[in-house]
Motif scaffolding. Sequence first.
Motif, short mmCIF file in Angstrom:
data_model
loop_
_atom_site.label_atom_id
_atom_site.label_comp_id
_atom_site.label_asym_id
_atom_site.label_seq_id
_atom_site.Cartn_x
_atom_site.Cartn_y
_atom_site.Cartn_z
N PHE A 11 4.22 0.63 9.38
CA PHE A 11 3.56 1.44 10.40
C PHE A 11 3.94 2.93 10.25
O PHE A 11 3.10 3.80 10.38
N ARG A 12 5.21 3.17 9.98
CA ARG A 12 5.65 4.57 9.86
C ARG A 12 4.96 5.26 8.69
O ARG A 12 4.59 6.41 8.77
N GLN A 13 4.79 4.52 7.59
CA GLN A 13 4.11 5.10 6.42
C GLN A 13 2.64 5.34 6.71
O GLN A 13 2.10 6.41 6.42
N VAL A 14 1.99 4.33 7.29
CA VAL A 14 0.54 4.44 7.51
C VAL A 14 0.23 5.54 8.52
O VAL A 14 -0.68 6.33 8.33
N LEU A 42 -3.54 0.15 7.24
CA LEU A 42 -2.52 -0.72 7.81
C LEU A 42 -2.66 -2.13 7.26
O LEU A 42 -1.67 -2.77 6.87
N MET A 43 -3.90 -2.60 7.23
CA MET A 43 -4.13 -3.96 6.74
C MET A 43 -3.62 -4.13 5.30
O MET A 43 -2.87 -5.05 4.99
N PHE A 44 -4.02 -3.19 4.44
CA PHE A 44 -3.58 -3.29 3.05
C PHE A 44 -2.06 -3.07 2.93
O PHE A 44 -1.40 -3.69 2.10
N GLY A 45 -1.54 -2.20 3.77
CA GLY A 45 -0.09 -1.94 3.75
C GLY A 45 0.70 -3.19 4.11
O GLY A 45 1.71 -3.52 3.46
N ILE A 46 0.24 -3.91 5.16
CA ILE A 46 0.94 -5.14 5.57
C ILE A 46 0.80 -6.21 4.49
O ILE A 46 1.76 -6.90 4.15
N GLY A 51 3.12 -9.70 1.13
CA GLY A 51 2.55 -10.62 0.14
C GLY A 51 1.63 -11.64 0.76
O GLY A 51 1.60 -12.81 0.35
N ILE A 52 0.89 -11.21 1.77
CA ILE A 52 -0.07 -12.12 2.42
C ILE A 52 -1.47 -11.55 2.28
O ILE A 52 -1.65 -10.45 1.76
N ARG A 53 -2.45 -12.31 2.75
CA ARG A 53 -3.84 -11.82 2.72
C ARG A 53 -4.52 -12.21 4.03
O ARG A 53 -4.58 -13.40 4.36
N PHE A 54 -4.98 -11.21 4.77
CA PHE A 54 -5.71 -11.50 6.01
C PHE A 54 -7.08 -12.06 5.66
O PHE A 54 -7.68 -11.69 4.66
N LYS A 55 -7.55 -12.94 6.55
CA LYS A 55 -8.93 -13.43 6.39
C LYS A 55 -9.84 -12.48 7.14
O LYS A 55 -9.66 -12.28 8.35
N GLY A 56 -10.82 -11.89 6.48
CA GLY A 56 -11.76 -10.98 7.13
C GLY A 56 -11.00 -9.92 7.90
O GLY A 56 -10.06 -9.32 7.42
N ASN A 57 -11.41 -9.73 9.17
CA ASN A 57 -10.78 -8.70 9.99
C ASN A 57 -9.83 -9.35 11.00
O ASN A 57 -9.80 -8.98 12.17
N GLU A 58 -9.06 -10.31 10.52
CA GLU A 58 -8.12 -11.07 11.35
C GLU A 58 -7.17 -10.15 12.12
O GLU A 58 -6.83 -10.42 13.28
N ARG B 225 -13.77 -8.26 1.33
CA ARG B 225 -13.65 -7.97 2.77
C ARG B 225 -14.00 -6.52 3.05
O ARG B 225 -14.61 -6.20 4.05
N TYR B 226 -13.56 -5.65 2.18
CA TYR B 226 -13.79 -4.22 2.41
C TYR B 226 -14.40 -3.54 1.19
O TYR B 226 -14.33 -2.32 1.06
N ASP B 227 -15.00 -4.31 0.29
CA ASP B 227 -15.64 -3.74 -0.90
C ASP B 227 -14.69 -2.81 -1.65
O ASP B 227 -15.06 -1.71 -2.08
N LEU B 228 -13.46 -3.26 -1.78
CA LEU B 228 -12.44 -2.44 -2.46
C LEU B 228 -12.25 -2.96 -3.88
O LEU B 228 -11.90 -4.12 -4.09
N LEU B 229 -12.49 -2.07 -4.84
CA LEU B 229 -12.37 -2.44 -6.25
C LEU B 229 -11.01 -2.03 -6.77
O LEU B 229 -10.62 -0.86 -6.65
N ARG B 230 -10.29 -3.00 -7.34
CA ARG B 230 -9.00 -2.69 -7.97
C ARG B 230 -9.17 -2.80 -9.48
O ARG B 230 -9.61 -3.84 -9.98
N SER B 231 -8.81 -1.73 -10.17
CA SER B 231 -8.93 -1.72 -11.63
C SER B 231 -7.60 -1.30 -12.23
O SER B 231 -6.80 -0.62 -11.58
#
Lengths: 88, 499
Positions: A11-14, A42-46, A51-58, B225-231
């Motif tokens: 959170f502090r970074q984002v 935030l989502m990508f940072g978490i 090392g997890i992956r949210f489903k859609g906009n969970e 989910r967000y149309d994000l392309l990682r290359s």
Amino acid sequence: MDLHNRLEEVFRQVFDNDELVLRDQMIAADIEGWDSVAHINLMFGIEQAFGIRFKGNELADMNNIGELKEFLASKVSSGVAPVRKVHP
Amino acid sequence: MTTVRFTKQDLARFSAASHDRNPLHISEEYARITPYAEPVVFGLLGLLAGLGQLPERPNRRLQHITVEFRNPLSVAVPYRLDILESSTDNVRLKLYDTTRLMMTATVAFMPGQDTTESMLFPETCCAAEAADRKKDTLVTGTRVTGTYAPRTEDFAQVVDRWRLSGKGATPHQIAAMMWASYIVGMHLPGKRAVFWRLTLDFHETAAHREGPFIFDAAVEELDERYDLLRSVGTLSAGSLPYVTAHMSAFVRQDSPEPSLRRIADLLPESEHLKGKLALVIGGSRGLGAAITQALASQGCSVLLNYQQSTAEAERIHASLGDRSALVELMQGNAADIQWCLSVRETILKQYGGLDVLVCNASPPIRPLAFEPEKIAQFQDFLTRSLELVSAPMSTFLGTLAERGGWNIVISSSFVSELPADFPHYVTAKCAIEGLMNWAAVRHPKVRHLIVRPPKLLTDQTNTTVGRQGAMEVEQAAASIVGHLHRASPSPAVQIMETF
């Protein structure tokens, strides 16, 4: 570093705020700068930190920080979340 | 405090040096119909501007960079640069637009600057036009290979402009940064790219000085989910890897265009408005275009006003098929009272009067901080917004009253939601609603309708984030036009909030 501290670090970074202190009852409106762009960061940072992956906009469905922590605790401990490669 | 500011010439020079010719950065015509409304500064140029502000770093060269482009940078805006040096070899750069964080980078240096590196690069063949790759073609493993070298003359000018010499980034390392911009902007994904994140890891190898670099880059994953392309890509000097890049970019989707078929599903074709005449201000794109289609689908004649979007206006006209004869295109600036008066003269002469006025046009809507530094933009937005409604409304209220016509303005749900980054937009819409309330009292023979749609899917919201939860314009347009022949007369201004 425990889950709370690791999440606080994300959170502090984002939100670019080294003073930010997370509390379980906090909601998006309590955190300055939590707009839609910050939400994606935030989502990508978490995901990267845990090392997890949210489903859609969970993430958006969670009511407060406490719920997010419970969610992360269950994912991390159960090991059900697919861990993707994390870039430095 | 350090301030950096970019000019159109900076963009053109970086484009020429890097071979990144993505039109989002260099074509005003192209950028105008994107959510950014104007050319966006290359993200890597923002990074170079930041690196150029670092103190001299003798005998050091870059080891690692991570940069996140949090928000798009614009030309002519003064950005504040914060430099935080945690140690001799570790630096954090942050670029702000007042309080809004636009770019953040962490940079690590290592000993060993190669002082013999030349800024003369061989000529090499690079792509002339950005690839237009849609999401479904960007499968894991999609690969691009080739040779790369920046254009020597322009490269030297970029280095000079941003005072990059001696700051720890060697010429070939700067070239590697330009290459990352080239890969994302021209190939992976190319034209649709919105660069979000880059990491560069420089290897110990000194760059080869004879021929051009050789590159090999490939898609790792498209995050649907967000149309994000990682290359991931490698730039090599001869047979030795020079830098490894991990690149993440959002893939923009096609501009949404309203569909007459979709409108017909929601509002069956009829002749309810046959013999009526409507003037739609800002009718070539987004909600205005859908309203034009919906009005014509009900037999209404429409004067479609637009200012710059000739191609879009012609497409909407053509989309109407048999009903296209009902629509006449009228190019002009609706904020100009002289233009409005000349249109009124034409209308009175050719049609006898006006039945429906739709004020839909707005200046481009970009986030804006309510800070002293931004007050000029705030006031300018208010003025331009009000001009686009007050000029036509003052011109046509009289003729609308003669025919018991409709005066419609497009407001927004933001007037009650009050989002943080849109104080200018909220204020403008509230002012316009105030004018409508006045008009309802002073012109009781006119029916007045304020429309407060939620976020709509238009050119202006067509981003990865913006698309989330946006309503289709056809749904809003069908509700508005359906209301015209269903509503009972009312002396008060009507407010439409459900669609």
